[in-house]
Scaffold this motif. Structure first.
Motif, PDB file in Angstrom:
ATOM      1  N   GLY A   1      56.438  47.976  66.951  1.00  0.00           N
ATOM      2  CA  GLY A   1      56.066  49.384  66.833  1.00  0.00           C
ATOM      3  C   GLY A   1      56.363  50.026  65.501  1.00  0.00           C
ATOM      4  N   ARG A   2      57.060  49.317  64.631  1.00  0.00           N
ATOM      5  CA  ARG A   2      57.367  49.885  63.315  1.00  0.00           C
ATOM      6  C   ARG A   2      56.157  49.780  62.387  1.00  0.00           C
ATOM      7  NH1 ARG A   2      60.551  47.288  60.197  1.00  0.00           N
ATOM      8  NH2 ARG A   2      60.063  45.325  61.213  1.00  0.00           N
ATOM      9  N   GLU A   3      56.190  50.570  61.320  1.00  0.00           N
ATOM     10  CA  GLU A   3      55.100  50.569  60.353  1.00  0.00           C
ATOM     11  C   GLU A   3      54.905  49.183  59.749  1.00  0.00           C
ATOM     12  OE1 GLU A   3      53.763  52.780  56.159  1.00  0.00           O
ATOM     13  OE2 GLU A   3      55.598  53.388  57.208  1.00  0.00           O
ATOM     14  N   LYS A   4      56.016  48.482  59.487  1.00  0.00           N
ATOM     15  CA  LYS A   4      55.912  47.153  58.883  1.00  0.00           C
ATOM     16  C   LYS A   4      55.156  46.186  59.777  1.00  0.00           C
ATOM     17  CE  LYS A   4      59.467  46.369  55.401  1.00  0.00           C
ATOM     18  NZ  LYS A   4      60.537  45.444  54.968  1.00  0.00           N
TER      19      LYS A   4
ATOM     20  N   ASP B   1      53.633  24.905  77.135  1.00  0.00           N
ATOM     21  CA  ASP B   1      52.803  25.540  78.157  1.00  0.00           C
ATOM     22  C   ASP B   1      52.256  26.897  77.726  1.00  0.00           C
ATOM     23  OD1 ASP B   1      55.159  26.909  78.239  1.00  0.00           O
ATOM     24  OD2 ASP B   1      55.417  26.830  80.417  1.00  0.00           O
ATOM     25  N   THR B   2      52.408  27.227  76.436  1.00  0.00           N
ATOM     26  CA  THR B   2      51.761  28.412  75.877  1.00  0.00           C
ATOM     27  C   THR B   2      50.686  27.949  74.891  1.00  0.00           C
ATOM     28  OG1 THR B   2      53.446  28.541  74.137  1.00  0.00           O
ATOM     29  CG2 THR B   2      53.794  29.886  76.103  1.00  0.00           C
ATOM     30  N   PRO B   3      49.759  28.814  74.511  1.00  0.00           N
ATOM     31  CA  PRO B   3      48.691  28.393  73.584  1.00  0.00           C
ATOM     32  C   PRO B   3      49.256  27.886  72.264  1.00  0.00           C
ATOM     33  CG  PRO B   3      48.203  30.538  74.554  1.00  0.00           C
ATOM     34  CD  PRO B   3      49.606  30.215  74.932  1.00  0.00           C
ATOM     35  N   TYR B   4      48.592  26.890  71.671  1.00  0.00           N
ATOM     36  CA  TYR B   4      49.037  26.363  70.384  1.00  0.00           C
ATOM     37  C   TYR B   4      48.891  27.445  69.321  1.00  0.00           C
ATOM     38  CZ  TYR B   4      49.604  23.409  66.309  1.00  0.00           C
ATOM     39  OH  TYR B   4      50.056  22.865  65.129  1.00  0.00           O
ATOM     40  N   ILE B   5      49.951  27.646  68.565  1.00  0.00           N
ATOM     41  CA  ILE B   5      49.977  28.709  67.553  1.00  0.00           C
ATOM     42  C   ILE B   5      49.875  28.082  66.167  1.00  0.00           C
ATOM     43  CG2 ILE B   5      51.250  30.677  66.655  1.00  0.00           C
ATOM     44  CD1 ILE B   5      50.389  30.853  69.654  1.00  0.00           C
ATOM     45  N   ASP B   6      48.940  28.581  65.364  1.00  0.00           N
ATOM     46  CA  ASP B   6      48.789  28.100  63.992  1.00  0.00           C
ATOM     47  C   ASP B   6      49.608  28.924  63.005  1.00  0.00           C
ATOM     48  OD1 ASP B   6      46.566  26.063  64.407  1.00  0.00           O
ATOM     49  OD2 ASP B   6      45.646  27.856  65.256  1.00  0.00           O
ATOM     50  N   PHE B   7      49.634  30.251  63.227  1.00  0.00           N
ATOM     51  CA  PHE B   7      50.355  31.143  62.320  1.00  0.00           C
ATOM     52  C   PHE B   7      51.089  32.200  63.138  1.00  0.00           C
ATOM     53  CE2 PHE B   7      46.604  29.622  60.105  1.00  0.00           C
ATOM     54  CZ  PHE B   7      47.120  29.164  58.901  1.00  0.00           C
ATOM     55  N   VAL B   8      52.363  32.404  62.820  1.00  0.00           N
ATOM     56  CA  VAL B   8      53.112  33.512  63.404  1.00  0.00           C
ATOM     57  C   VAL B   8      53.351  34.529  62.299  1.00  0.00           C
ATOM     58  CG1 VAL B   8      55.310  32.297  63.072  1.00  0.00           C
ATOM     59  CG2 VAL B   8      55.190  34.211  64.652  1.00  0.00           C
ATOM     60  N   VAL B   9      53.104  35.796  62.616  1.00  0.00           N
ATOM     61  CA  VAL B   9      53.131  36.863  61.616  1.00  0.00           C
ATOM     62  C   VAL B   9      54.158  37.904  62.031  1.00  0.00           C
ATOM     63  CG1 VAL B   9      51.713  38.507  60.322  1.00  0.00           C
ATOM     64  CG2 VAL B   9      50.645  36.489  61.364  1.00  0.00           C
ATOM     65  N   LEU B  10      55.050  38.280  61.112  1.00  0.00           N
ATOM     66  CA  LEU B  10      56.048  39.298  61.410  1.00  0.00           C
ATOM     67  C   LEU B  10      56.591  39.885  60.119  1.00  0.00           C
ATOM     68  CD1 LEU B  10      59.462  37.672  62.443  1.00  0.00           C
ATOM     69  CD2 LEU B  10      57.630  36.381  61.353  1.00  0.00           C
ATOM     70  N   ALA B  11      57.284  41.021  60.250  1.00  0.00           N
ATOM     71  CA  ALA B  11      57.940  41.644  59.096  1.00  0.00           C
ATOM     72  C   ALA B  11      59.209  40.875  58.759  1.00  0.00           C
ATOM     73  CB  ALA B  11      58.272  43.105  59.399  1.00  0.00           C
ATOM     74  N   ASN B  12      59.654  40.969  57.491  1.00  0.00           N
ATOM     75  CA  ASN B  12      60.836  40.208  57.102  1.00  0.00           C
ATOM     76  C   ASN B  12      62.140  40.871  57.551  1.00  0.00           C
ATOM     77  OD1 ASN B  12      60.741  42.357  55.209  1.00  0.00           O
ATOM     78  ND2 ASN B  12      61.857  41.137  53.680  1.00  0.00           N
ATOM     79  N   ARG B  13      62.046  42.107  58.092  1.00  0.00           N
ATOM     80  CA  ARG B  13      63.222  42.792  58.633  1.00  0.00           C
ATOM     81  C   ARG B  13      62.813  43.515  59.899  1.00  0.00           C
ATOM     82  NH1 ARG B  13      64.738  45.511  52.823  1.00  0.00           N
ATOM     83  NH2 ARG B  13      64.963  43.548  51.692  1.00  0.00           N
ATOM     84  N   GLY B  14      63.728  43.547  60.865  1.00  0.00           N
ATOM     85  CA  GLY B  14      63.397  44.106  62.162  1.00  0.00           C
ATOM     86  C   GLY B  14      63.900  45.520  62.373  1.00  0.00           C
TER      87      GLY B  14
END
Length: 290
Positions: free
Chosen positions: A169-172, A247-260
């Motif tokens: 929910g953050r802007e980042k 048992d979850t879909p194969y993920i190619d890329f995970v995207v996230l901010a460098n700080r939480g």
């Protein structure tokens, strides 16, 4: 070799990729994943290499001139207005990480691409990141794509990648989604918005907002996933389990901010990598975009 931006290059309207290479296998994976798969027709690609003249002991495949020749050969058939090679000699005043960052600024990089490790291979201690990834990820000047595996669209069902965007929910985190939309193939790739239940997160709002954004961007394949944590499960553990388990879909890329969400609690540190981002980098089987 230092090549100044050309007139054609300055007209590029797409993503400006900067792929850092050193002759290692993981950096070839970085190149193929980006140049042959993620790169779009109006994108511009910089292949950069920082070399040290004192390392005369290196194997021939790691010599600057040989690396340059190898990558030039891969560019045959691609118009010269779409790419350039930038070779920069390391000096005693700056670290390799500083030179990489300076090059990213100098060449107006949109996405900086690093292999998860360098020519020496992965760290013996699995709790340690490679020095380039660790230092640059603490304060990236642009989105940083860390390649762990070579992923080719032709090998995927429907010729599409699957991106998981971790949202709190953050802007980042919304900026991370914007970057994903810019880089993806809206017709064939899939976006999964992944949120973990936490007291300070409005999950319903995130689901509604992200759905509106993806619909407006005309992303064809997308969905929202809400993870419920076990009472003793850490936030990053829930994310890593989703990304890695079979048992979850194969993920190619995970995207996230460098700080939480708790980044303000780190007092007196302007350059640091958040706990969740670091654990994802260390433990995710997928490539990571910060």
């Amino acid at each position: 070799l230092i090549m100044e931006p050309s007139t054609e290059e300055t007209k590029s309207t797409g993503t400006r990729w900067n792929i850092c290479v050193d002759g290692s296998a993981i950096n070839w994976s970085s190149f193929y994943t980006v140049f042959n798969n993620l790169r779009k027709s109006d994108d511009y690609t910089i292949v950069s290499h920082v070399h040290c003249d004192t390392k005369t002991y290196l194997d021939m495949k790691f010599k600057p001139d040989n690396i340059k020749q190898d990558y030039e050969a891969k560019m045959i058939g691609v118009h010269q207005s779409k790419w350039e090679l930038v070779w920069r000699r390391k000096d005693s005043k700056r670290s390799t990480q500083e030179i990489i960052t300076n090059l990213a600024e100098e060449y107006r990089t949109d996405v900086l691409v690093l292999g998860y490790h360098g020519r020496k291979g992965p760290k013996e201690d699995p709790t340690l990141l490679g020095s380039n990834v660790d230092l640059i990820a603490k304060e990236p000047i642009c989105p940083l794509l860390v390649i762990k595996n070579e992923e080719l669209r032709k090998d995927k069902e429907g010729n599409g990648y699957r991106f998981v965007v971790c949202m709190d929910g953050r802007e980042k985190s919304y900026k991370s989604l914007d970057t994903t939309i810019k880089l993806m193939d809206k017709e064939n790739d899939e976006v999964i918005i992944l949120t973990v239940t936490r007291s300070m997160i409005d999950c319903d709002k995130i689901e509604s907002n992200t759905n509106d954004i993806l619909e407006e961007a005309e992303v064809k394949h997308h969905k929202f996933e809400l993870l419920e944590r076990d009472h003793d499960e850490k936030y990053f553990e829930a994310l890593v389990d989703y990304i890695n388990i079979d048992d979850t879909p194969y993920i190619d890329f995970v995207v996230l901010a460098n700080r939480g969400v708790y980044h303000k609690a780190v007092i007196g540190k302007d350059k640091y990598l958040g706990k969740v981002a670091k654990q994802i980098l260390l433990n995710s089987k997928a490539n990571v975009l910060l």
